[in-house]
Design a protein around this motif. Structure first.
Motif, PDB file in Angstrom:
ATOM      1  N   VAL A   1      58.643  56.647  18.824  1.00 21.14           N
ATOM      2  CA  VAL A   1      59.202  55.384  18.323  1.00 21.14           C
ATOM      3  C   VAL A   1      59.002  55.285  16.811  1.00 21.14           C
ATOM      4  O   VAL A   1      59.906  54.855  16.078  1.00 21.14           O
ATOM      5  CB  VAL A   1      58.556  54.183  19.044  1.00 21.14           C
ATOM      6  CG1 VAL A   1      58.950  52.872  18.360  1.00 21.14           C
ATOM      7  CG2 VAL A   1      58.986  54.148  20.502  1.00 21.14           C
ATOM      8  N   SER A   2      57.836  55.679  16.333  1.00 24.83           N
ATOM      9  CA  SER A   2      57.571  55.647  14.889  1.00 24.83           C
ATOM     10  C   SER A   2      58.539  56.546  14.138  1.00 24.83           C
ATOM     11  O   SER A   2      59.022  56.194  13.058  1.00 24.83           O
ATOM     12  CB  SER A   2      56.131  56.077  14.602  1.00 24.83           C
ATOM     13  OG  SER A   2      55.202  55.188  15.200  1.00 24.83           O
ATOM     14  N   SER A   3      58.833  57.707  14.702  1.00 25.19           N
ATOM     15  CA  SER A   3      59.784  58.611  14.049  1.00 25.19           C
ATOM     16  C   SER A   3      61.171  57.986  13.998  1.00 25.19           C
ATOM     17  O   SER A   3      61.893  58.128  13.004  1.00 25.19           O
ATOM     18  CB  SER A   3      59.830  59.956  14.775  1.00 25.19           C
ATOM     19  OG  SER A   3      60.461  59.842  16.041  1.00 25.19           O
ATOM     20  N   GLY A   4      61.554  57.283  15.078  1.00 24.62           N
ATOM     21  CA  GLY A   4      62.853  56.632  15.083  1.00 24.62           C
ATOM     22  C   GLY A   4      62.956  55.542  14.028  1.00 24.62           C
ATOM     23  O   GLY A   4      63.968  55.437  13.324  1.00 24.62           O
ATOM     24  N   ILE A   5      61.913  54.726  13.904  1.00 25.13           N
ATOM     25  CA  ILE A   5      61.913  53.658  12.901  1.00 25.13           C
ATOM     26  C   ILE A   5      61.875  54.245  11.494  1.00 25.13           C
ATOM     27  O   ILE A   5      62.522  53.739  10.566  1.00 25.13           O
ATOM     28  CB  ILE A   5      60.726  52.709  13.136  1.00 25.13           C
ATOM     29  CG1 ILE A   5      60.878  52.014  14.495  1.00 25.13           C
ATOM     30  CG2 ILE A   5      60.626  51.670  12.023  1.00 25.13           C
ATOM     31  CD1 ILE A   5      59.682  51.181  14.903  1.00 25.13           C
ATOM     32  N   PHE A   6      61.137  55.351  11.335  1.00 30.03           N
ATOM     33  CA  PHE A   6      61.096  56.021  10.034  1.00 30.03           C
ATOM     34  C   PHE A   6      62.486  56.508   9.632  1.00 30.03           C
ATOM     35  O   PHE A   6      62.949  56.257   8.507  1.00 30.03           O
ATOM     36  CB  PHE A   6      60.128  57.210  10.075  1.00 30.03           C
ATOM     37  CG  PHE A   6      60.230  58.113   8.877  1.00 30.03           C
ATOM     38  CD1 PHE A   6      59.670  57.749   7.663  1.00 30.03           C
ATOM     39  CD2 PHE A   6      60.910  59.320   8.963  1.00 30.03           C
ATOM     40  CE1 PHE A   6      59.780  58.577   6.559  1.00 30.03           C
ATOM     41  CE2 PHE A   6      61.023  60.152   7.863  1.00 30.03           C
ATOM     42  CZ  PHE A   6      60.452  59.781   6.651  1.00 30.03           C
TER      43      PHE A   6
ATOM     44  N   ILE B   1      63.785  47.061  18.267  1.00 33.26           N
ATOM     45  CA  ILE B   1      63.496  46.684  19.654  1.00 33.26           C
ATOM     46  C   ILE B   1      64.188  47.643  20.620  1.00 33.26           C
ATOM     47  O   ILE B   1      63.603  48.118  21.604  1.00 33.26           O
ATOM     48  CB  ILE B   1      63.946  45.234  19.916  1.00 33.26           C
ATOM     49  CG1 ILE B   1      63.148  44.267  19.041  1.00 33.26           C
ATOM     50  CG2 ILE B   1      63.793  44.882  21.394  1.00 33.26           C
ATOM     51  CD1 ILE B   1      63.645  42.844  19.091  1.00 33.26           C
ATOM     52  N   GLY B   2      65.468  47.941  20.325  1.00 28.54           N
ATOM     53  CA  GLY B   2      66.219  48.844  21.183  1.00 28.54           C
ATOM     54  C   GLY B   2      65.611  50.237  21.245  1.00 28.54           C
ATOM     55  O   GLY B   2      65.627  50.887  22.300  1.00 28.54           O
ATOM     56  N   THR B   3      65.051  50.695  20.125  1.00 31.86           N
ATOM     57  CA  THR B   3      64.414  52.016  20.092  1.00 31.86           C
ATOM     58  C   THR B   3      63.197  52.055  21.001  1.00 31.86           C
ATOM     59  O   THR B   3      62.970  53.023  21.735  1.00 31.86           O
ATOM     60  CB  THR B   3      64.012  52.366  18.648  1.00 31.86           C
ATOM     61  OG1 THR B   3      65.188  52.395  17.818  1.00 31.86           O
ATOM     62  CG2 THR B   3      63.326  53.726  18.579  1.00 31.86           C
ATOM     63  N   MET B   4      62.399  50.992  20.967  1.00 32.44           N
ATOM     64  CA  MET B   4      61.219  50.942  21.839  1.00 32.44           C
ATOM     65  C   MET B   4      61.623  50.876  23.309  1.00 32.44           C
ATOM     66  O   MET B   4      61.049  51.577  24.158  1.00 32.44           O
ATOM     67  CB  MET B   4      60.349  49.736  21.455  1.00 32.44           C
ATOM     68  CG  MET B   4      59.678  49.872  20.097  1.00 32.44           C
ATOM     69  SD  MET B   4      58.466  48.575  19.763  1.00 32.44           S
ATOM     70  CE  MET B   4      59.563  47.161  19.532  1.00 32.44           C
ATOM     71  N   VAL B   5      62.611  50.044  23.625  1.00 34.96           N
ATOM     72  CA  VAL B   5      63.057  49.907  25.016  1.00 34.96           C
ATOM     73  C   VAL B   5      63.627  51.226  25.518  1.00 34.96           C
ATOM     74  O   VAL B   5      63.354  51.665  26.643  1.00 34.96           O
ATOM     75  CB  VAL B   5      64.103  48.786  25.130  1.00 34.96           C
ATOM     76  CG1 VAL B   5      64.720  48.764  26.529  1.00 34.96           C
ATOM     77  CG2 VAL B   5      63.474  47.438  24.813  1.00 34.96           C
ATOM     78  N   TRP B   6      64.413  51.888  24.679  1.00 34.68           N
ATOM     79  CA  TRP B   6      65.023  53.160  25.054  1.00 34.68           C
ATOM     80  C   TRP B   6      63.956  54.201  25.399  1.00 34.68           C
ATOM     81  O   TRP B   6      64.091  54.946  26.363  1.00 34.68           O
ATOM     82  CB  TRP B   6      65.890  53.661  23.905  1.00 34.68           C
ATOM     83  CG  TRP B   6      66.564  54.981  24.161  1.00 34.68           C
ATOM     84  CD1 TRP B   6      66.091  56.232  23.888  1.00 34.68           C
ATOM     85  CD2 TRP B   6      67.853  55.175  24.748  1.00 34.68           C
ATOM     86  NE1 TRP B   6      66.990  57.193  24.257  1.00 34.68           N
ATOM     87  CE2 TRP B   6      68.091  56.571  24.793  1.00 34.68           C
ATOM     88  CE3 TRP B   6      68.828  54.302  25.238  1.00 34.68           C
ATOM     89  CZ2 TRP B   6      69.261  57.116  25.299  1.00 34.68           C
ATOM     90  CZ3 TRP B   6      70.013  54.861  25.735  1.00 34.68           C
ATOM     91  CH2 TRP B   6      70.209  56.239  25.774  1.00 34.68           C
TER      92      TRP B   6
END
Length: 296
Positions: A136-141, A118-123
């Motif tokens: 965002v996908s790269s961050g979650i990956f 959630i924080g990654t998307m908000v950021w």
């Protein structure tokens, strides 16, 4: 760590060594500075073992630092393709996952991961819609590829015999790499995945299996007081997942058009070039040891 070693390259044509200096032949077969590679590998292993058996909390810091360096290397590599990893939320949340897994188990780590997503998307919201899904996908990956895998290492550490569980996991993976390296140098002829990693051979994979199973039996039997057949399971699973992790990272680099993830370690490349096998083996090693070996 990788069993994909440049030592598994196709040997030079007969007679070529006569016109090429010995050092150059060594470099072409090994693909790296072998003495430096060995020295760095021994130093890293010594640091890990020392932190494991002196103070567990120091080992947690070692794992966190290693994965944060891996995050830096992946972020820099992804940037070559125009992908912007949201570094701060991933680094903060990933570290929280590691500490949470040791303190509160997987439930705590799962909560930390959910909040980090959630924080990654908000950021990333502040930078607009262009490339939002990509970044965002790269961050979650990266969060999953590095820190989620790392939580299983710290779950092993939680046990009373945790240091020895981690030793068994690391040695089985390293033995796989070394066995594959030696067998690849001596016998490598048949490429395993030429379109992904032309240096990896079936002969090298066989060498990895032999070394992985032998060290798996030794460490599980003598370090963990487990059944010998569990060592076989650990060894085989370690080799298979180390190879898959190695091939996966090779495909990432091929997709990004880079040779190594970095140049931090002389004779090795980037730290991610050493971690790829370990992070792939960690979950399956934890599962095997959790289910089949009683805590001693």
């Amino acid at each position: 760590m990788r069993s994909e070693s440049p030592a598994e390259e196709t040997p030079a044509e007969p007679g070529s060594a006569e016109t090429v200096p010995a050092e150059a032949v060594k470099t072409s077969r090994a693909g790296r500075n072998l003495p430096a590679s060995i020295a760095v590998g021994v130093a890293l292993l010594a640091m890990v073992v020392a932190s494991l058996f002196l103070v567990k909390e120091v080992f947690i810091a070692v794992v966190a630092i290693a994965l944060l360096i891996g995050l830096y290397e992946l972020t820099r590599a992804f940037a070559t393709a125009g992908i912007r990893v949201p570094v701060l939320p991933v680094a903060t949340g990933g570290t929280a996952m590691l500490v949470g897994s040791y303190v509160g188990g997987m439930e705590t780590a799962s909560i930390a991961m959910a909040l980090t997503v959630i924080g990654t998307m908000v950021w990333r919201l502040t930078e607009g819609a262009d490339g939002f899904v990509r970044d965002v996908s790269s961050g979650i990956f990266v969060l999953s590829y590095l820190f989620l895998m790392g939580t299983f290492v710290l779950l092993m550490l939680k046990e009373d015999d945790g240091p020895w569980r981690i030793v068994a996991f690391i040695i089985a993976t390293i033995a796989s790499d070394i066995g594959g390296y030696i067998a690849g140098v001596l016998f490598g002829k048949h490429a395993m995945a030429p379109t992904i990693s032309p240096k990896k051979s079936w002969e090298g994979f066989t060498g990895s299996l032999i070394a992985g199973v032998a060290t798996g039996i030794a460490t599980v039997t003598y370090a963990l007081d487990g059944d010998w057949w569990v060592g076989i399971v650990l060894g085989v699973a370690g080799v298979v997942f180390a190879t898959l992790g190695d091939l996966s990272e090779s495909l990432i680099k091929r997709d990004l058009g880079i040779k190594d993830m970095g140049d931090l370690l002389p004779g090795h490349g980037g730290l991610m070039d050493r971690l790829d096998s370990l992070i792939a083996v960690a979950p399956i090693a934890w599962l095997i040891l959790y289910l089949l070996v009683d805590v001693s």
